[in-house]
Motif scaffolding. Structure first.
Motif, PDB file in Angstrom:
ATOM      1  N   VAL A  88       0.869  -1.171   0.000  1.00 18.49           N
ATOM      2  CA  VAL A  88       0.000   0.000   0.000  1.00 18.49           C
ATOM      3  C   VAL A  88       0.906   1.221   0.000  1.00 18.49           C
ATOM      4  O   VAL A  88       1.626   1.477   0.965  1.00 18.49           O
ATOM      5  CB  VAL A  88      -0.931   0.019   1.219  1.00 18.49           C
ATOM      6  N   PHE A  89       0.868   1.982  -1.102  1.00 19.62           N
ATOM      7  CA  PHE A  89       1.846   3.051  -1.272  1.00 19.62           C
ATOM      8  C   PHE A  89       1.285   4.434  -0.965  1.00 19.62           C
ATOM      9  O   PHE A  89       2.042   5.384  -0.813  1.00 19.62           O
ATOM     10  CB  PHE A  89       2.414   3.018  -2.689  1.00 19.62           C
TER      11      PHE A  89
ATOM     12  N   ASP B 282     -15.840  11.019   6.690  1.00 20.25           N
ATOM     13  CA  ASP B 282     -15.945   9.694   7.312  1.00 20.25           C
ATOM     14  C   ASP B 282     -15.358   8.590   6.438  1.00 20.25           C
ATOM     15  O   ASP B 282     -15.537   7.408   6.736  1.00 20.25           O
ATOM     16  CB  ASP B 282     -17.401   9.372   7.633  1.00 20.25           C
ATOM     17  N   ILE B 283     -14.637   8.933   5.362  1.00 14.54           N
ATOM     18  CA  ILE B 283     -14.033   7.915   4.500  1.00 14.54           C
ATOM     19  C   ILE B 283     -12.600   8.296   4.146  1.00 14.54           C
ATOM     20  O   ILE B 283     -12.224   9.467   4.185  1.00 14.54           O
ATOM     21  CB  ILE B 283     -14.841   7.686   3.204  1.00 14.54           C
ATOM     22  N   PHE B 284     -11.814   7.280   3.821  1.00 13.68           N
ATOM     23  CA  PHE B 284     -10.471   7.492   3.297  1.00 13.68           C
ATOM     24  C   PHE B 284     -10.233   6.474   2.199  1.00 13.68           C
ATOM     25  O   PHE B 284     -11.035   5.550   1.994  1.00 13.68           O
ATOM     26  CB  PHE B 284      -9.413   7.399   4.416  1.00 13.68           C
ATOM     27  N   LEU B 285      -9.130   6.645   1.459  1.00  9.48           N
ATOM     28  CA  LEU B 285      -8.820   5.701   0.395  1.00  9.48           C
ATOM     29  C   LEU B 285      -7.375   5.236   0.494  1.00  9.48           C
ATOM     30  O   LEU B 285      -6.550   5.832   1.191  1.00  9.48           O
ATOM     31  CB  LEU B 285      -9.121   6.286  -0.991  1.00  9.48           C
ATOM     32  N   SER B 286      -7.084   4.164  -0.221  1.00 12.54           N
ATOM     33  CA  SER B 286      -5.728   3.633  -0.301  1.00 12.54           C
ATOM     34  C   SER B 286      -5.445   3.237  -1.740  1.00 12.54           C
ATOM     35  O   SER B 286      -6.359   2.914  -2.497  1.00 12.54           O
ATOM     36  CB  SER B 286      -5.573   2.413   0.616  1.00 12.54           C
ATOM     37  N   SER B 287      -4.172   3.274  -2.125  1.00 12.72           N
ATOM     38  CA  SER B 287      -3.777   2.776  -3.441  1.00 12.72           C
ATOM     39  C   SER B 287      -2.605   1.825  -3.262  1.00 12.72           C
ATOM     40  O   SER B 287      -1.806   1.977  -2.336  1.00 12.72           O
ATOM     41  CB  SER B 287      -3.406   3.916  -4.390  1.00 12.72           C
TER      42      SER B 287
ATOM     43  N   TYR C 217       0.799   4.406  -7.683  1.00 10.40           N
ATOM     44  CA  TYR C 217       1.667   5.047  -6.704  1.00 10.40           C
ATOM     45  C   TYR C 217       0.913   5.993  -5.779  1.00 10.40           C
ATOM     46  O   TYR C 217       1.260   6.135  -4.613  1.00 10.40           O
ATOM     47  CB  TYR C 217       2.787   5.816  -7.408  1.00 10.40           C
ATOM     48  N   GLN C 218      -0.134   6.651  -6.287  1.00 10.73           N
ATOM     49  CA  GLN C 218      -0.848   7.596  -5.446  1.00 10.73           C
ATOM     50  C   GLN C 218      -2.275   7.758  -5.940  1.00 10.73           C
ATOM     51  O   GLN C 218      -2.548   7.691  -7.142  1.00 10.73           O
ATOM     52  CB  GLN C 218      -0.149   8.963  -5.433  1.00 10.73           C
ATOM     53  N   ALA C 219      -3.195   7.959  -4.999  1.00  9.98           N
ATOM     54  CA  ALA C 219      -4.582   8.279  -5.312  1.00  9.98           C
ATOM     55  C   ALA C 219      -5.053   9.306  -4.294  1.00  9.98           C
ATOM     56  O   ALA C 219      -4.694   9.237  -3.113  1.00  9.98           O
ATOM     57  CB  ALA C 219      -5.468   7.040  -5.276  1.00  9.98           C
ATOM     58  N   LEU C 220      -5.867  10.266  -4.763  1.00  9.08           N
ATOM     59  CA  LEU C 220      -6.284  11.377  -3.911  1.00  9.08           C
ATOM     60  C   LEU C 220      -7.734  11.752  -4.191  1.00  9.08           C
ATOM     61  O   LEU C 220      -8.161  11.809  -5.347  1.00  9.08           O
ATOM     62  CB  LEU C 220      -5.416  12.617  -4.171  1.00  9.08           C
ATOM     63  N   PHE C 221      -8.482  12.028  -3.113  1.00  8.90           N
ATOM     64  CA  PHE C 221      -9.792  12.651  -3.267  1.00  8.90           C
ATOM     65  C   PHE C 221      -9.625  14.084  -3.749  1.00  8.90           C
ATOM     66  O   PHE C 221      -8.686  14.787  -3.359  1.00  8.90           O
ATOM     67  CB  PHE C 221     -10.535  12.681  -1.930  1.00  8.90           C
ATOM     68  N   SER C 222     -10.567  14.540  -4.573  1.00  5.45           N
ATOM     69  CA  SER C 222     -10.590  15.947  -4.936  1.00  5.45           C
ATOM     70  C   SER C 222     -10.932  16.779  -3.707  1.00  5.45           C
ATOM     71  O   SER C 222     -11.837  16.418  -2.940  1.00  5.45           O
ATOM     72  CB  SER C 222     -11.630  16.200  -6.029  1.00  5.45           C
ATOM     73  N   PRO C 223     -10.248  17.919  -3.491  1.00  5.46           N
ATOM     74  CA  PRO C 223     -10.617  18.804  -2.375  1.00  5.46           C
ATOM     75  C   PRO C 223     -11.828  19.669  -2.685  1.00  5.46           C
ATOM     76  O   PRO C 223     -12.259  20.451  -1.839  1.00  5.46           O
ATOM     77  CB  PRO C 223      -9.362  19.673  -2.204  1.00  5.46           C
ATOM     78  N   HIS C 224     -12.391  19.515  -3.908  1.00  7.15           N
ATOM     79  CA  HIS C 224     -13.508  20.348  -4.335  1.00  7.15           C
ATOM     80  C   HIS C 224     -14.820  19.568  -4.449  1.00  7.15           C
ATOM     81  O   HIS C 224     -15.887  20.140  -4.207  1.00  7.15           O
ATOM     82  CB  HIS C 224     -13.194  20.981  -5.694  1.00  7.15           C
ATOM     83  N   GLN C 225     -14.743  18.298  -4.854  1.00  8.43           N
ATOM     84  CA  GLN C 225     -15.946  17.490  -5.047  1.00  8.43           C
ATOM     85  C   GLN C 225     -15.732  16.120  -4.401  1.00  8.43           C
ATOM     86  O   GLN C 225     -14.740  15.450  -4.698  1.00  8.43           O
ATOM     87  CB  GLN C 225     -16.249  17.323  -6.534  1.00  8.43           C
ATOM     88  N   PRO C 226     -16.650  15.684  -3.559  1.00  3.53           N
ATOM     89  CA  PRO C 226     -16.418  14.478  -2.762  1.00  3.53           C
ATOM     90  C   PRO C 226     -16.371  13.173  -3.548  1.00  3.53           C
ATOM     91  O   PRO C 226     -15.830  12.187  -3.058  1.00  3.53           O
ATOM     92  CB  PRO C 226     -17.600  14.471  -1.787  1.00  3.53           C
ATOM     93  N   ASP C 227     -16.919  13.157  -4.768  1.00  2.44           N
ATOM     94  CA  ASP C 227     -17.004  11.915  -5.524  1.00  2.44           C
ATOM     95  C   ASP C 227     -15.959  11.795  -6.628  1.00  2.44           C
ATOM     96  O   ASP C 227     -16.037  10.899  -7.463  1.00  2.44           O
ATOM     97  CB  ASP C 227     -18.400  11.775  -6.145  1.00  2.44           C
ATOM     98  N   ILE C 228     -14.984  12.687  -6.637  1.00  3.46           N
ATOM     99  CA  ILE C 228     -13.948  12.676  -7.660  1.00  3.46           C
ATOM    100  C   ILE C 228     -12.629  12.194  -7.058  1.00  3.46           C
ATOM    101  O   ILE C 228     -12.197  12.673  -6.002  1.00  3.46           O
ATOM    102  CB  ILE C 228     -13.754  14.074  -8.282  1.00  3.46           C
TER     103      ILE C 228
END
Length: 351
Positions: free
Chosen positions: A119-120, A130-135, A163-174
């Protein structure tokens, strides 16, 4: 006007543990978490360091280790919870994800083991808190809730290492991701492709349709970041030593309706690093400032607005003696940047 002298950086040393990533607390401006690994992450244990910046007795501000947690495998990334000031999540080389509470002194309060390889990266949503992600190197991105025993959903983001995944700081579903395949991908979880009926199961049947694919590099992409002020503007960097800024609203139509949309316009690119760029991060205080960390042992700051002499380079921090693999802007103090390196040091400095 004379430029004020640059004060020496605050330095935290952790002998025996090379650093991979660091993160400022969103609740306390003096608290840092650092993900580390023994033997440069190739084999051996990991360690989560919690550091504090505060006044040392009688002198200038100090930088001290508050506590640490040992793990069975190296830690590659760390992210603070956006909803609980004492909790944070780590990603490990054994594929595990652990949730920690800094008020406890030993074991994690929760652990998950779904990824089949390292998990990088981990990232906590600052909108859906209330959620987070992993890649992972297994090619997937997983979305998690701390309250659930398994992942909420799984994206088959790339066919190779993510190598990396990120939530958008502008829209919760992106969500944006980058990979060894040289592409930057954007996923829209509101898309019909992600609408789950009563019999759908993203856990055993990962979702894979990207809303947009940006062919960002001919080599591996190691890092991306969303601009905090301009939606759908991202920076990417990787093995080719280039940092590029993309406007992903510029989408090209694909003649094959069965293929993913391809697009993205490169607004600008920064040239100067001598080796691969391991991390990029936009400033939370200025829309045009970007920090980068590189295997050339420097952390640099760039501006998308060129100076009068035509350069985009604002600052070079070259105090490290090994690969610089992480950097992070302070969320509260403008112009304060932290960097971490394989030289077992964390530096905090003003630009």
């Amino acid at each position: 006007m004379n430029r004020p002298p640059v004060s020496p950086p605050l330095v935290l040393q952790t002998p025996g543990f090379a650093h991979y990533s660091l993160s400022w607390s969103p609740f306390h401006n003096s608290r840092l978490a650092v993900a580390s690994a023994a033997n440069y992450g190739l084999v051996g244990n990991g360690r989560l360091h919690l550091a504090l910046i505060g006044p040392a007795p009688g002198v200038a501000p100090g930088f001290s280790l508050d506590k640490f947690y040992d793990t069975q495998d190296g830690l590659y990334d760390v992210a603070w919870s956006e909803i609980h000031e004492n909790q944070l999540v780590t990603g490990s080389g054994d594929g595990s994800i652990k949730l920690w509470d800094v008020m406890l002194n030993d074991l994690p309060i929760r652990a998950w083991q779904e990824h089949t390889r390292e998990v990088f990266s981990v990232d906590w949503s600052n909108i859906s808190k209330d959620i987070f992600l992993s890649s992972s190197w297994d090619g997937t991105v997983k979305i998690w809730s701390p309250e659930r025993p398994r992942s909420v959903s799984t994206l088959q983001a790339h066919m190779s290492c993510v190598y990396q995944a990120l939530f958008s700081p502008h829209q919760p579903d992106i969500i944006a991701s980058c990979s060894t395949d040289g592409t930057l991908k954007i996923f829209d979880l509101r898309s019909p492709a992600y609408t789950q009926g009563p019999n759908a199961n993203a856990f055993t049947n990962p979702l894979s349709a990207a809303a947009l694919t940006v062919p960002a590099s001919g080599t591996e992409l190691l890092s991306i970041d969303w601009n905090k002020y301009r939606p759908f503007v991202l920076a990417s960097a990787g093995v080719d030593k280039m940092i590029r800024v993309w406007d992903c609203r510029m989408v090209k139509s694909n003649p094959d309706p069965n293929q993913q949309a391809v697009g993205g316009v490169c607004e600008t690119q920064f040239v100067g690093h001598e080796y691969a760029v391991r991390k990029v991060q936009w400033s939370p205080h200025h829309p045009d400032l970007l920090a980068s960390a590189s295997y050339d042992m420097t952390c640099r700051v760039w501006s998308t607005t060129p100076s009068p002499n035509g350069t985009n380079l604002v600052y070079i921090h070259d105090s490290h003696t090994e690969f610089v693999v992480g950097c992070a802007w302070s969320l509260y103090e403008e112009g304060v940047l932290a960097s971490c390196s394989w030289d077992c040091r964390v530096n905090v400095f003003h630009i």
